[in-house]
Design an enzyme around this catalytic site. Sequence first.
Site, PDB file in Angstrom:
ATOM      1  N   ARG A  47       0.475  -1.202  -0.303  1.00  0.00           N
ATOM      2  CA  ARG A  47      -0.236  -0.153   0.259  1.00  0.00           C
ATOM      3  C   ARG A  47       0.885   1.404  -0.203  1.00  0.00           C
ATOM      4  NH1 ARG A  47      -1.436   1.440   4.331  1.00  0.00           N
ATOM      5  NH2 ARG A  47      -2.138  -0.919   5.846  1.00  0.00           N
ATOM      6  N   TYR A  99     -18.140  15.435 -13.798  1.00  0.00           N
ATOM      7  CA  TYR A  99     -18.595  14.284 -13.878  1.00  0.00           C
ATOM      8  C   TYR A  99     -18.802  13.462 -12.820  1.00  0.00           C
ATOM      9  CZ  TYR A  99     -17.499   9.249 -13.978  1.00  0.00           C
ATOM     10  OH  TYR A  99     -17.311   7.811 -14.090  1.00  0.00           O
ATOM     11  N   ASP A 171      -8.989  18.373 -13.907  1.00  0.00           N
ATOM     12  CA  ASP A 171      -9.654  16.921 -14.263  1.00  0.00           C
ATOM     13  C   ASP A 171      -9.052  16.139 -15.437  1.00  0.00           C
ATOM     14  OD1 ASP A 171     -10.987  13.815 -15.596  1.00  0.00           O
ATOM     15  OD2 ASP A 171     -12.212  14.497 -13.928  1.00  0.00           O
ATOM     16  N   LYS A 196      -9.687   6.047 -18.902  1.00  0.00           N
ATOM     17  CA  LYS A 196     -10.155   6.165 -19.994  1.00  0.00           C
ATOM     18  C   LYS A 196      -9.231   6.025 -21.154  1.00  0.00           C
ATOM     19  CE  LYS A 196     -14.247   6.487 -17.127  1.00  0.00           C
ATOM     20  NZ  LYS A 196     -14.798   7.969 -17.437  1.00  0.00           N
TER      21      LYS A 196
END
Length: 388
Positions: A47, A99, A171, A196
């Site tokens: 992590r 979004y 973004d 994407k």
Amino acid sequence: MSEFDTKLVHGKPENDNQTGAVNVPIYNSSTYIYPSADAKVKFDYERSGNPTRNYLENQLAILENGVQGFAFSSGSAAIHAVLSIFSPGDHLIISKTIYGGTFRIINDFFKRWQLEFTAVDTQDIAAVKAAIQPNTKAIYFETFSNPLLHVTSVKAVAQLAKQFDILTIVDNTFLTPYLQQPLNLGADIVVHSATKYLGGHSDVVAGVAVAKDQKIADKIYFNQNSIGATLSPEDCSLIRRGIQTLAVRMDRHLSNAKKVVQFLAKRPEIARIYYPGIAGSRDHEIASQETNGYGGIISFELKPGIDSTEFVDNLHLIQLAVSLGAVESLIELPYKMTHAELSRKEQLKAGITHQLIRLSVGIEDPNDLIADLSQSLNQVSERQRVVN
Ligand SMILES: *Cc1c(COP(=O)(O)O)cnc(C)c1O
């Protein structure tokens, strides 16, 4: 220093293996050996850090020209970690058209944690300025909005934000660093849904963030490690691989999108096309100054009376699905699919009519895409004639 397209293919080597492998291996190891209890180790627990992820994060930092990159298990997780650098009582200005998932995190999650938000049209710099309060800490927007491709100037927003000591967060999902590098235009943090264009093949969900400055990077790292929504080594490798072909894919997305727009512009069934590549709008002006291309997403409205559901259902090659930015063309009806959560009134306020279609243009042969759109338009307009 290498050119951008070369940087896409060759990241910073990890120098971690004796085999001569040209790609960084997928390190499936949750933990790492300490040579001795007092040793300072680079990796101790996945992590906190992983060599495969490290390679990807360095590559992202190079491509976006920041000090440090971060890979997350989704774009939403990246946005959550970035917005978690703020404290209760902080105020953020957000774009009116962000979004839907980002809006949900803000509205249904961060408001509970006492972050304050004001939504404005971020293309309107006077409106952004008017929304600034003494506790405003950041301005958050997408350069190209979804689904109407409304364009915000990163330069203008960042310039204003700097005067007030406010962070600019962009973004960059729709453009990718190939078409715009927001940090070079004055932004402080860039986020992506790597699901994407960066991944580019609809086979992985991932998110990234890149910070311009080490103090901010340290805060994002704290959140990445402590909240823990990190990207798995396998998925890091998929995004790494996707990035290597970003330039060639984007070039084809751009040229295909241009051809599809030219085709749609000639069709009598189309009422309006939303694409920043079309001259004559403020969106086009800003995009021409601040991007290296107008992207691969096109939205358009069918004329009243033409059945939009039938139009998308009649397509054979172009697939009916949400998401975007992959090699295959995807089409969707925002009012029924991506933006279905909005009430009818909110949809209309955002310009999302029942006639609006969003098309993510893939990298197929453009003639096949145009033939598919054409046969479906012929069918729905024929049907309309019969009905009338
Ligand atoms: C898809 C998307 C997100 C969310 O990313 P996930 O990977 O789906 O969590 C955020 N911003 C934009 C612009 C997106 O298109």
